[in-house]
Design a protein around this motif. Structure first.
Motif, PDB file in Angstrom:
ATOM      1  N   MET A   1      -3.761 106.487 -26.824  1.00  9.86           N
ATOM      2  CA  MET A   1      -3.620 107.778 -26.357  1.00  9.86           C
ATOM      3  C   MET A   1      -2.203 108.343 -26.909  1.00  9.86           C
ATOM      4  SD  MET A   1      -4.261 109.619 -22.653  1.00  9.86           S
ATOM      5  CE  MET A   1      -3.839 111.401 -22.535  1.00  9.86           C
ATOM      6  N   LEU A   6      -1.472 115.128 -27.378  1.00  9.14           N
ATOM      7  CA  LEU A   6      -2.028 115.886 -26.225  1.00  9.14           C
ATOM      8  C   LEU A   6      -1.185 116.912 -25.743  1.00  9.14           C
ATOM      9  CD1 LEU A   6      -4.035 115.657 -24.007  1.00  9.14           C
ATOM     10  CD2 LEU A   6      -2.597 114.192 -22.849  1.00  9.14           C
ATOM     11  N   ASP A  39     -14.643 116.377 -23.771  1.00 11.86           N
ATOM     12  CA  ASP A  39     -13.888 115.721 -24.815  1.00 11.86           C
ATOM     13  C   ASP A  39     -12.782 114.932 -24.259  1.00 11.86           C
ATOM     14  OD1 ASP A  39     -14.861 117.208 -26.943  1.00 11.86           O
ATOM     15  OD2 ASP A  39     -13.183 118.628 -26.856  1.00 11.86           O
ATOM     16  N   ALA A  40     -12.478 115.144 -22.682  1.00  9.54           N
ATOM     17  CA  ALA A  40     -11.657 114.073 -22.162  1.00  9.54           C
ATOM     18  C   ALA A  40     -12.461 112.716 -21.695  1.00  9.54           C
ATOM     19  CB  ALA A  40     -11.276 114.972 -20.804  1.00  9.54           C
ATOM     20  N   LYS A  42     -14.782 111.418 -23.438  1.00 17.00           N
ATOM     21  CA  LYS A  42     -15.110 110.720 -24.536  1.00 17.00           C
ATOM     22  C   LYS A  42     -13.891 110.073 -24.981  1.00 17.00           C
ATOM     23  CE  LYS A  42     -18.839 113.471 -26.830  1.00 17.00           C
ATOM     24  NZ  LYS A  42     -19.063 114.460 -27.896  1.00 17.00           N
ATOM     25  N   THR A  43     -12.621 110.867 -24.509  1.00 17.59           N
ATOM     26  CA  THR A  43     -11.319 110.066 -25.095  1.00 17.59           C
ATOM     27  C   THR A  43     -11.177 108.639 -24.215  1.00 17.59           C
ATOM     28  OG1 THR A  43     -10.381 112.326 -25.656  1.00 17.59           O
ATOM     29  CG2 THR A  43      -8.805 110.568 -24.990  1.00 17.59           C
ATOM     30  N   ASN A  46     -13.259 106.105 -25.461  1.00 15.31           N
ATOM     31  CA  ASN A  46     -12.778 105.538 -26.926  1.00 15.31           C
ATOM     32  C   ASN A  46     -11.507 104.607 -26.389  1.00 15.31           C
ATOM     33  OD1 ASN A  46     -14.522 106.780 -28.556  1.00 15.31           O
ATOM     34  ND2 ASN A  46     -13.141 108.585 -28.616  1.00 15.31           N
ATOM     35  N   LEU A  47     -10.702 104.980 -25.419  1.00 15.35           N
ATOM     36  CA  LEU A  47      -9.507 104.189 -24.860  1.00 15.35           C
ATOM     37  C   LEU A  47     -10.019 102.897 -24.562  1.00 15.35           C
ATOM     38  CD1 LEU A  47      -7.044 106.588 -23.418  1.00 15.35           C
ATOM     39  CD2 LEU A  47      -6.488 105.272 -25.563  1.00 15.35           C
ATOM     40  N   SER A  77      -5.850 102.470 -20.848  1.00 14.52           N
ATOM     41  CA  SER A  77      -7.349 102.960 -20.558  1.00 14.52           C
ATOM     42  C   SER A  77      -7.360 102.960 -19.098  1.00 14.52           C
ATOM     43  CB  SER A  77      -8.220 101.834 -21.064  1.00 14.52           C
ATOM     44  OG  SER A  77      -8.163 100.550 -20.355  1.00 14.52           O
TER      45      SER A  77
END
Length: 103
Positions: A1, A6, A39-40, A42-43, A46-47, A77
Motif C-alpha cells: 500500500m 493514498l 475500491d477500499a 478491493k485494495t 489485493n494486499l 494486509s
C-alpha cells in the motif's frame, strides 16, 4: 500500500469536495460512497493476495523473496483488514442508530 498515493488521492478528494458548487443529491452521494467503499475493499483484497503470494513464493524457496518482505506484506494486509473491520463496525453502529431514531 503506497502511503504517498493514498495521501494524494485523499487531497484530491478534499479539493474536489471544496470545489463543488452545486449540492449533491442523495443518489450521487450514495453511489460515490459505494464506489469508494468498493475500491477500499478491493485494495484490501489485493494486499491480502500479494501477502499470500509472497508467503507461498518464500515457502517454495524463491531466493528473490526475503522473510522481511513476507512479514511486511503480512503486516500491511493485517492493518488494512483491521481498518476495514473498524469502518464496517462504525457503519453498522450508525445504521442501528438511524433505525432506532423516532420518526
Amino acid at each position: 500500500m503506497k502511503v504517498n498515493g493514498l495521501q494524494a488521492e485523499m487531497q484530491a478528494m478534499k479539493l474536489e469536495a471544496q470545489n463543488t458548487t452545486r449540492p449533491a443529491t442523495g443518489q450521487q452521494v450514495s453511489s460515490d460512497f459505494g464506489a469508494v467503499l468498493n475500491d477500499a475493499v478491493k485494495t484490501v483484497n489485493n494486499l491480502q493476495s500479494e501477502s499470500s503470494e509472497l508467503a507461498t513464493r518464500f515457502d517454495q524457496g524463491d531466493r528473490s523473496v526475503s522473510l522481511s518482505d513476507v512479514m511486511i506484506a503480512r503486516n500491511k494486509s493485517s492493518v488494512a483488514f483491521e481498518a476495514t473491520v473498524q469502518v464496517r463496525n462504525k457503519l453498522v453502529d450508525a445504521y442501528k442508530q438511524l433505525m432506532n431514531m423516532p420518526v
